[in-house]
Design a protein around this motif. Structure first.
Motif, short mmCIF file in Angstrom:
data_model
loop_
_atom_site.label_atom_id
_atom_site.label_comp_id
_atom_site.label_asym_id
_atom_site.label_seq_id
_atom_site.Cartn_x
_atom_site.Cartn_y
_atom_site.Cartn_z
N ASN A 282 0.41 -7.12 -6.39
CA ASN A 282 1.83 -6.79 -6.21
C ASN A 282 2.63 -8.08 -6.07
O ASN A 282 3.11 -8.41 -4.99
N ASP B 257 12.55 -6.15 5.48
CA ASP B 257 12.69 -4.69 5.40
C ASP B 257 12.41 -3.99 6.73
O ASP B 257 12.84 -2.86 6.93
N LYS C 41 0.82 -1.23 0.00
CA LYS C 41 0.00 0.00 0.00
C LYS C 41 0.84 1.27 0.00
O LYS C 41 0.62 2.16 -0.80
N SER C 42 1.79 1.35 0.94
CA SER C 42 2.60 2.57 1.04
C SER C 42 3.44 2.76 -0.22
O SER C 42 3.68 3.91 -0.63
N THR C 43 3.86 1.67 -0.83
CA THR C 43 4.64 1.77 -2.06
C THR C 43 3.76 2.32 -3.19
O THR C 43 4.18 3.20 -3.94
N1 LIG Z 1 7.09 -5.22 -5.71
C1 LIG Z 1 7.92 -5.15 -4.67
N2 LIG Z 1 9.15 -5.70 -4.74
C2 LIG Z 1 10.00 -5.65 -3.69
N3 LIG Z 1 9.73 -5.08 -2.50
C3 LIG Z 1 8.52 -4.52 -2.37
C4 LIG Z 1 7.56 -4.53 -3.43
N4 LIG Z 1 6.45 -3.91 -3.00
C5 LIG Z 1 6.69 -3.53 -1.73
N5 LIG Z 1 7.94 -3.89 -1.35
C6 LIG Z 1 8.56 -3.69 -0.02
O1 LIG Z 1 7.81 -4.48 0.88
C7 LIG Z 1 7.63 -3.80 2.12
C8 LIG Z 1 6.13 -3.64 2.37
O2 LIG Z 1 5.59 -2.73 1.44
P1 LIG Z 1 4.74 -1.46 1.93
O3 LIG Z 1 5.42 -0.78 3.06
O4 LIG Z 1 4.41 -0.65 0.72
O5 LIG Z 1 3.45 -2.26 2.44
P2 LIG Z 1 2.16 -1.75 3.17
O6 LIG Z 1 1.02 -2.40 2.50
O7 LIG Z 1 2.15 -0.26 3.24
O8 LIG Z 1 2.35 -2.39 4.60
P3 LIG Z 1 1.89 -1.91 6.06
O9 LIG Z 1 0.41 -1.92 6.08
O10 LIG Z 1 2.46 -2.97 6.91
O11 LIG Z 1 2.50 -0.55 6.30
C9 LIG Z 1 8.35 -2.46 1.98
O12 LIG Z 1 9.63 -2.58 2.54
C10 LIG Z 1 8.44 -2.25 0.47
O13 LIG Z 1 9.54 -1.47 0.10
#
Ligand SMILES: Nc1ncnc2c1ncn2[C@@H]1O[C@H](COP(=O)(O)OP(=O)(O)OP(=O)(O)O)[C@@H](O)[C@H]1O
Ligand SMILES: CC(C)(COP(=O)(O)OP(=O)(O)OC[C@H]1O[C@@H](n2cnc3c(N)ncnc32)[C@H](O)[C@@H]1O)[C@@H](O)C(=O)NCCC(=O)NCCS
Length: 203
Positions: free
Chosen positions: A179, A148, A16-18
């Motif tokens: 994703n 991460d 999501k954050s990405t």
């Molecule tokens: N396609 C991808 N390939 C490699 N790493 C990824 C990819 N998408 C996301 N990540 C990494 O995976 C981790 C989780 O992604 P992200 O922080 O965007 O998730 P989120 O849905 O916001 O999670 P949360 O709800 O726990 O905050 C991050 O460290 C991000 O950089």
């Protein structure tokens, strides 16, 4: 002009954050509800005091803020404690989000995104013109958060159990971003999903 409100949601580590960062880089204002939520416990003040009153002095760090690691261990194992924490945090998050939304409107934006982890769990679907969900294979989500963010597999499992299932997300989101590939592919999918969601809403 009415603001078009898009909800972006997804479970722990889904990406999501990405996706939010990709949309932000394209100039779309994205309000981060997790960040506002953290601010309630990471800044000494009424939120911290309410949390200490409910959970105990042992959760207060020497910095005057809340030990979120210790609180996570408690609330992701105890649904009643989690509901109490949400009651302390979420109304404050709503106020902060409303203020950010007013600023986006004042700056002339026509579209705003809420990056909102609990959108489905809190039945907030009706607040949005469209809801976009991010999905990723469970194994990859766990691996990404462990790699991460230095979390344990047990921590991720506890959070997962407190969140909507993938099936629920498939049923209730208007659009889904899968994703399951690299960041370049995610970028393409994220841009396509937002463009399609907005095109569908266009008069
Ligand atoms: N396609 C991808 N390939 C490699 N790493 C990824 C990819 N998408 C996301 N990540 C990494 O995976 C981790 C989780 O992604 P992200 O922080 O965007 O998730 P989120 O849905 O916001 O999670 P949360 O709800 O726990 O905050 C991050 O460290 C991000 O950089
Ligand atoms: C429990 C807390 C202290 C744990 O902090 P920690 O730094 O360990 O985790 P972080 O905030 O980065 O969240 C980790 C993952 O849990 C998810 N999550 C957070 N709160 C909840 C919840 N109540 N239910 C389900 N998932 C949640 C996040 O979206 C993220 O995927 C913190 O998450 C919190 O204060 N949660 C309650 C407020 C809330 O519900 N916020 C999210 C919506 S705005």
């Amino acid at each position: 002009m009415d603001l078009t409100r898009i909800g972006l949601t997804g479970g722990i580590g889904a990406g999501k954050s990405t996706v939010a960062d990709i949309w932000r880089a394209d100039g779309v204002p994205v309000i981060d509800l997790d960040a506002h939520s953290r601010a309630v416990l990471d800044v000494p003040g009424p939120g911290v005091e309410e949390a200490v009153a409910r959970f105990g002095e042992e959760f207060r760090l020497p910095t005057g803020t809340i030990d979120r690691g210790a609180l996570a261990a408690l609330v992701f194992a105890d649904a009643a404690a989690r509901a109490d924490l949400e009651a302390i945090v979420l109304s404050r998050v709503d106020d902060a989000v409303a203020a950010e939304e007013r600023a986006a409107r004042a700056a002339g934006h026509a579209v705003v995104v809420h990056d909102s982890p609990l959108l489905l769990e809190k039945e907030r679907d009706g607040d949005y013109d469209a809801v976009v969900g991010v999905l990723a294979p469970r194994r990859e989500r766990i691996a990404r958060v462990v790699r991460d963010r230095g979390r344990t597999v047990e921590y991720v499992a506890g959070v997962l159990a407190a969140q909507a299932s993938d099936l629920e997300r498939i049923r209730r989101c208007d659009r889904l971003i899968l994703n399951n590939a690299g960041r370049t592919v995610l970028g393409e999918r994220a841009r396509r999903a937002l463009a399609a969601a907005l095109a569908e809403l266009a008069p």
